[in-house]
Motif scaffolding. Sequence first.
Motif, short mmCIF file in Angstrom:
data_model
loop_
_atom_site.label_atom_id
_atom_site.label_comp_id
_atom_site.label_asym_id
_atom_site.label_seq_id
_atom_site.Cartn_x
_atom_site.Cartn_y
_atom_site.Cartn_z
N GLU A 1 0.85 -1.19 0.00
CA GLU A 1 0.00 0.00 0.00
C GLU A 1 0.90 1.25 0.00
OE1 GLU A 1 -3.33 1.44 -0.67
OE2 GLU A 1 -3.20 -0.74 -0.82
N SER A 2 1.98 1.23 0.80
CA SER A 2 2.91 2.38 0.82
C SER A 2 3.58 2.53 -0.54
CB SER A 2 4.02 2.21 1.86
OG SER A 2 3.54 1.66 3.01
N ALA A 3 3.99 1.41 -1.14
CA ALA A 3 4.62 1.47 -2.46
C ALA A 3 3.64 2.06 -3.47
CB ALA A 3 5.08 0.09 -2.89
N LYS A 4 2.38 1.69 -3.34
CA LYS A 4 1.37 2.22 -4.25
C LYS A 4 1.21 3.73 -4.10
CE LYS A 4 -2.70 0.01 -5.05
NZ LYS A 4 -4.10 -0.34 -4.73
N ASN A 5 1.23 4.21 -2.84
CA ASN A 5 1.14 5.65 -2.61
C ASN A 5 2.29 6.40 -3.28
OD1 ASN A 5 -1.18 5.54 -1.12
ND2 ASN A 5 -0.10 5.37 0.84
N GLU A 6 3.48 5.83 -3.19
CA GLU A 6 4.64 6.46 -3.83
C GLU A 6 4.44 6.48 -5.35
OE1 GLU A 6 7.06 7.92 -1.97
OE2 GLU A 6 5.80 7.28 -0.29
N THR A 7 3.84 5.41 -5.89
CA THR A 7 3.58 5.31 -7.32
C THR A 7 2.56 6.35 -7.76
OG1 THR A 7 3.97 2.94 -7.08
CG2 THR A 7 3.07 3.67 -9.18
N VAL A 8 1.54 6.55 -6.95
CA VAL A 8 0.51 7.55 -7.26
C VAL A 8 1.16 8.93 -7.38
CG1 VAL A 8 -1.52 8.77 -6.32
CG2 VAL A 8 -1.41 6.26 -6.23
N LYS A 9 2.07 9.26 -6.43
CA LYS A 9 2.74 10.57 -6.45
C LYS A 9 3.62 10.71 -7.69
CE LYS A 9 4.22 10.05 -2.13
NZ LYS A 9 5.03 10.33 -0.93
N LEU A 10 4.33 9.62 -8.02
CA LEU A 10 5.20 9.65 -9.20
C LEU A 10 4.40 9.88 -10.48
CD1 LEU A 10 7.91 9.11 -10.70
CD2 LEU A 10 7.26 6.69 -10.73
N VAL A 11 3.33 9.11 -10.64
CA VAL A 11 2.51 9.21 -11.85
C VAL A 11 1.92 10.62 -11.97
CG1 VAL A 11 0.35 8.41 -12.91
CG2 VAL A 11 2.02 6.74 -12.06
N ASP A 12 1.51 11.19 -10.84
CA ASP A 12 0.97 12.55 -10.84
C ASP A 12 2.01 13.56 -11.35
OD1 ASP A 12 -1.47 14.07 -9.96
OD2 ASP A 12 0.08 15.18 -8.86
N MET A 13 3.26 13.38 -10.91
CA MET A 13 4.33 14.28 -11.39
C MET A 13 4.60 14.08 -12.88
SD MET A 13 7.39 14.34 -8.66
CE MET A 13 6.99 14.10 -6.95
N LEU A 14 4.64 12.82 -13.31
CA LEU A 14 4.93 12.53 -14.72
C LEU A 14 3.84 13.12 -15.60
CD1 LEU A 14 6.22 8.84 -14.46
CD2 LEU A 14 7.58 10.90 -14.85
N GLU A 15 2.61 13.07 -15.09
CA GLU A 15 1.46 13.57 -15.84
C GLU A 15 1.44 15.11 -15.85
OE1 GLU A 15 -2.07 11.90 -14.08
OE2 GLU A 15 -2.42 10.72 -15.89
N LYS A 16 1.44 15.70 -14.67
CA LYS A 16 1.19 17.14 -14.56
C LYS A 16 2.44 17.99 -14.77
CE LYS A 16 -2.90 16.71 -11.73
NZ LYS A 16 -3.02 16.01 -10.45
N ASP A 17 3.59 17.53 -14.28
CA ASP A 17 4.79 18.36 -14.36
C ASP A 17 5.60 18.07 -15.63
OD1 ASP A 17 3.77 18.93 -11.92
OD2 ASP A 17 5.54 18.43 -10.75
N PHE A 18 5.58 16.80 -16.08
CA PHE A 18 6.36 16.44 -17.27
C PHE A 18 5.48 16.37 -18.53
CE2 PHE A 18 9.17 15.13 -13.90
CZ PHE A 18 10.43 15.37 -14.40
N GLY A 19 4.17 16.25 -18.33
CA GLY A 19 3.26 16.25 -19.46
C GLY A 19 3.13 14.95 -20.23
#
Length: 414
Positions: free
Chosen positions: A152-170
């Motif tokens: 579950e913790s690993a998933k939370n870290e993945t959610v944050k990463l994907v959000d950055m890749l989506e919103k900050d990197f496009g």
Amino acid sequence: MNESSRDFVYDCFSDFYSALSTVIPSPVLLGQREIGFLLFKERIMLRHKVFARIKDLKMFLGENVPSDVYRSCAYYENPAADMDKKGWLGADLVFDIDADHIPTSCSKIHDEWTCTNAECGFTGKGVTPETCPICGERKFDTKTWPCDLCLESAKNETVKLVDMLEKDFGFSDKEMSVFFSGHRGYHVHVEDDAVKTLDSIARKEIVDYVFGLGLTLSSGKTKSRSKRRRASRDFSLHDFGWNKRLKLGLQNFVREATKEDLKNAGVKGKSVTEILGNKELIINRCVEEGRWDSVKGVGAGTWKKLVECVKDLESSKIDTVVTTDTHRLIRMNGTLHGKTGLKKVGFPLGNLESFDPFEEAVAFKEGAVKVFVSDAPEFRLGGNVFGPFKRKTVELPTAAAVLLICKGRAEVAN
Ligand SMILES: [Zn+2]
Ligand SMILES: [Zn+2]
């Protein structure tokens, strides 16, 4: 793992790879990738293999039954050649998030490490240290567990990463794929021409961004007439990328903060009571409008401490080495993990929050076997809950038995 247990696991893996119903999804441009295998019995790595078609690879898996199957993130002119003669054409951008790199409260319960220095042999519970505290050795034998909380913790870290890749990197969800690793974490792959030819240094820059390293948190205005405006001069956040993440994170942090949280963040003295007593003002005026001087006694130093703490919460705990290595071999989607017997599985990005590895990564759906379990915590698999077990002989469904054997917690009972 004794011989009969190993034979049992080998037979399970063999059945899986031979079954017509087993589908191994082909990576893009399979023929340009290096394929590698870890062999069950010999425990050696076979590398520099190449397969033109996925059905050739699947046939190889059925005949040779490796414990682990890997493919390069890189594309090569000659994937079968020696490393320096391969002709590197580019590589996907990959991220590995593993519970081994995330401090969880449960790791103290189910994880153990032993220093490999024969004269030392020091052991401890929890996250494995960089170096042995007694002798300085850097290698350890580790005993971990793919627990629900850790995943579950690993998933939370993945959610944050994907959000950055989506919103900050496009990157769009067409360019990103997310996978359960088959053990204690998740992989995110970005396949896009924009990243293909990035070298290690450029990839390290991306890693640093994900960790939030090297952020500038002052407004850059060097002169101010008013002393009262000091905090706003020395500290400011704008509305893009990390600064925006810090703003939102800071608002959430302040909203939920207890005295304990603030002390842990390094906030001292009167500032603690001022923050606790002015939460709404801080959220709306200081953070939202950037009027950082609005609460008496809370200055730039305190804001910087809070933001350091929030940065740690908002960053994603990825494995640096995996992302920066442009020749990395990574587990192949659809294949089994030798430490669990679970599959690496891909799933749509939109399902990340609801994805359940203990349901969707189960490879062995039939049969049962009697095993002697030395020690296992309570665990969930394929809709059932098992254990905890301590020195006990039990009959378990194949998937649960394979998991315990692969994790060194059980042997086939004779
Ligand atoms: Zn040691
Ligand atoms: Zn855990």
